[in-house]
Scaffold this active site. Sequence first.
Site, PDB file in Angstrom:
ATOM      1  N   GLN A 131      93.405  88.067   9.754  1.00 56.22           N
ATOM      2  CA  GLN A 131      92.795  89.243   9.010  1.00 56.22           C
ATOM      3  C   GLN A 131      93.114  90.674   9.589  1.00 56.22           C
ATOM      4  O   GLN A 131      93.277  91.660   9.006  1.00 56.22           O
ATOM      5  CB  GLN A 131      91.211  89.072   9.326  1.00 56.22           C
ATOM      6  CG  GLN A 131      90.589  88.194   8.228  1.00 56.22           C
ATOM      7  CD  GLN A 131      90.563  86.911   8.946  1.00 56.22           C
ATOM      8  OE1 GLN A 131      91.324  86.303   9.924  1.00 56.22           O
ATOM      9  NE2 GLN A 131      89.280  86.087   8.772  1.00 56.22           N
TER      10      GLN A 131
ATOM     11  N   ASP B  77      78.863  89.487  12.494  1.00 49.53           N
ATOM     12  CA  ASP B  77      78.471  88.563  11.517  1.00 49.53           C
ATOM     13  C   ASP B  77      76.689  88.312  11.261  1.00 49.53           C
ATOM     14  O   ASP B  77      76.163  88.062  10.362  1.00 49.53           O
ATOM     15  CB  ASP B  77      79.046  87.431  11.172  1.00 49.53           C
ATOM     16  CG  ASP B  77      80.463  87.782  10.698  1.00 49.53           C
ATOM     17  OD1 ASP B  77      81.263  88.140  11.722  1.00 49.53           O
ATOM     18  OD2 ASP B  77      80.717  87.365   9.374  1.00 49.53           O
TER      19      ASP B  77
HETATM   20  O1  MRU Z   1      86.037  84.935   8.320  1.00 46.91           O
HETATM   21  P1  MRU Z   1      85.788  86.462   8.088  1.00 46.91           P
HETATM   22  O2  MRU Z   1      86.933  87.136   7.825  1.00 46.91           O
HETATM   23  O3  MRU Z   1      84.548  86.769   6.914  1.00 46.91           O
HETATM   24  O4  MRU Z   1      85.320  87.255   9.314  1.00 46.91           O
HETATM   25  C1  MRU Z   1      85.099  88.697   9.464  1.00 46.91           C
HETATM   26  C2  MRU Z   1      84.512  89.003  10.866  1.00 46.91           C
HETATM   27  O5  MRU Z   1      84.439  88.333  11.735  1.00 46.91           O
HETATM   28  C3  MRU Z   1      84.311  90.491  11.043  1.00 46.91           C
HETATM   29  O6  MRU Z   1      84.556  90.808  12.137  1.00 46.91           O
HETATM   30  C4  MRU Z   1      82.751  90.705  10.658  1.00 46.91           C
HETATM   31  O7  MRU Z   1      82.561  90.060   9.304  1.00 46.91           O
HETATM   32  C5  MRU Z   1      82.405  91.952  10.642  1.00 46.91           C
HETATM   33  S1  MRU Z   1      82.527  92.877   9.239  1.00 46.91           S
HETATM   34  C6  MRU Z   1      82.531  94.533   8.961  1.00 46.91           C
END
Ligand code: MRU
Length: 351
Positions: A201, A242
């Site tokens: 990501q 999250d």
């Molecule tokens: O697995 P993902 O890509 O959904 O994880 C996303 C994250 O850990 C982000 O840092 C989190 O959702 C914060 S988003 C504003």
Amino acid sequence: MAVTQTPQTAFWEGDSYFVLDQLLLPHRTTYIECRTPEDVEAAIINMNLRGAPLIGAAASAGVALYFRSPAAPPCSFDGEIAKLLATRPTAVNLRNVLEESKKIYSQNSTKSREELFKIFLDFSKRVHLRDAERNIRMGEIGADFVKKRIYKGEKLKILTHCNAGALATCGSGTALSVIRALNKQGLVGKVWVDETRPYLQGARLTAFEMLCEEIPHEIITDSTAGWLMHENEVDLIIIGADRVAANGDLANKIGSYSLSVLANFHKIPFISAMPLETFDLNIPDGRSIVIEKRSDSELLSFNGVRIAHTGCHGLHLGFDVVPAGLLFALVTENGVVSDGISAEKISRLFK
Ligand code: MRU
């Protein structure tokens, strides 16, 4: 000159919900048309869309699509809510938006499917808009805080992990909204972008957002972060979240815990930014947060090519928990909690 604009993550067009396929970024901008709740569920499970606030917003679309066709689907409303809730376990935004949907349904359950579709379509559009507004507020509040408490006259070197940007939300992001606001004031020297194995990501999404915004940045392997801190190359770490427990312990992308320990060892402020929707005040601390465990195949292969021997197994945890005691500050659209995070200070954010 900016290469392009960060594409919008999701939107309604007529009675279809369109989701940006983030698995194809940064090289292709393609949208998936969702016409049923199952389409939305698949997009969340398969990581076509991701990021806590965006997952919550997409869930609102899933609920609306449940009422899209005049014929009642085989599954009950509660059954549909349960299916959406089961798509990903850690981001609490999903549950919070579904709880709101349940309340709306209980006040309107006698209405026709056509009327309910309209009610939930309006609700879903509101969820998307309010997330974008929250992003802007937390960006400004966070940038003010950083300017007052961390900025010492030299452009900041900021490290971020995963993607807590426009691509994780319906607007400009959480952590990246703070970075965007700081950059507008000319205060950002460089952003270190952790690549974030195995979905990358950071390398695919955060770096792309930085490129679009012309914010100076460099991608690093996740394991480079500690050495950069040792070399005084990091002034500040900002991540998203999250799920935040009542005491401030928070779950974020796997690797956040290690960063927080390293940051504290090196006396570097460690900040997390999130909307109030990301708080779970029902749980006292991070021990109750469910950590998503994903298939080890996502770890053991790369772009469809097996890296490890076929006989090998792996452990793929999606998240870890940063203890409140290692956080310098929590930034929200309602203000900042700092100088010792506590349940009492957090509860004041909700007044
Ligand atoms: O697995 P993902 O890509 O959904 O994880 C996303 C994250 O850990 C982000 O840092 C989190 O959702 C914060 S988003 C504003």
